[in-house]
Scaffold this motif. Structure first.
Motif, mmCIF file in Angstrom:
data_model
loop_
_atom_site.group_PDB
_atom_site.id
_atom_site.type_symbol
_atom_site.label_atom_id
_atom_site.label_comp_id
_atom_site.label_asym_id
_atom_site.label_seq_id
_atom_site.Cartn_x
_atom_site.Cartn_y
_atom_site.Cartn_z
ATOM 1 N N GLY A 185 11.266 0.580 7.175
ATOM 2 C CA GLY A 185 10.292 1.007 6.229
ATOM 3 C C GLY A 185 9.210 1.790 6.513
ATOM 4 N N PRO A 186 8.437 1.643 7.704
ATOM 5 C CA PRO A 186 7.139 2.486 7.924
ATOM 6 C C PRO A 186 7.621 3.917 8.175
ATOM 7 C CG PRO A 186 7.126 0.677 9.416
ATOM 8 C CD PRO A 186 8.535 0.619 8.621
ATOM 9 N N GLY A 209 6.924 9.338 7.531
ATOM 10 C CA GLY A 209 7.446 11.082 7.387
ATOM 11 C C GLY A 209 7.291 11.574 6.165
ATOM 12 N N ARG A 210 6.808 10.932 5.102
ATOM 13 C CA ARG A 210 6.658 11.549 3.934
ATOM 14 C C ARG A 210 5.096 12.116 4.011
ATOM 15 N NH1 ARG A 210 7.290 8.439 -1.289
ATOM 16 N NH2 ARG A 210 8.932 7.676 0.090
ATOM 17 N N GLY A 222 0.801 -1.211 0.001
ATOM 18 C CA GLY A 222 0.026 0.051 -0.004
ATOM 19 C C GLY A 222 0.767 1.295 0.068
ATOM 20 N N SER A 223 1.989 1.232 0.002
ATOM 21 C CA SER A 223 2.944 2.248 0.068
ATOM 22 C C SER A 223 3.184 2.966 -1.113
ATOM 23 C CB SER A 223 4.412 2.022 0.832
ATOM 24 O OG SER A 223 5.135 1.228 -0.230
ATOM 25 N N LEU A 265 11.281 -5.808 -3.255
ATOM 26 C CA LEU A 265 12.764 -6.336 -2.210
ATOM 27 C C LEU A 265 12.196 -6.438 -0.953
ATOM 28 C CD1 LEU A 265 15.168 -4.252 -4.020
ATOM 29 C CD2 LEU A 265 14.994 -6.698 -4.138
ATOM 30 N N TRP A 266 11.449 -5.542 -0.423
ATOM 31 C CA TRP A 266 10.790 -5.659 0.862
ATOM 32 C C TRP A 266 9.964 -6.884 1.204
ATOM 33 C CZ3 TRP A 266 12.891 -3.618 4.791
ATOM 34 C CH2 TRP A 266 13.337 -2.202 5.080
#
Length: 70
Positions: free
Chosen positions: A57-58, A63-64, A27-28, A37-38
């Motif tokens: 990761g999160p 932050g964005r 969902g990112s 890759l993740w």
């Protein structure tokens, strides 16, 4: 409680955490290559993959999102 029962519940928790992590990875808004890759890392190395994803990761995605709200 038998040792087999304990391992069963540990496996259920790990699987639930993996599904949750993969759901957030997919969902990112990252590029597809990074997402893949993740996902591969989390699936093939469950404990280190989950720990590393939780560490790296999160936070970048969160932050964005905070920056976009301002």
């Amino acid at each position: 409680m038998e040792i087999g029962t304990i391992w069963f519940f540990v496996a259920l928790v790990v699987i639930a955490l993996e599904v949750w992590a993969i759901w957030h990875i997919i969902g990112s808004d990252r590029r597809a290559e990074r997402k893949m890759l993740w996902v591969v890392f989390v699936v093939y190395a469950p404990f280190p993959g989950l720990l590393f994803w939780a560490w790296r990761g999160p936070k970048a995605v969160k932050g964005r999102a905070v920056l976009e709200e301002k």
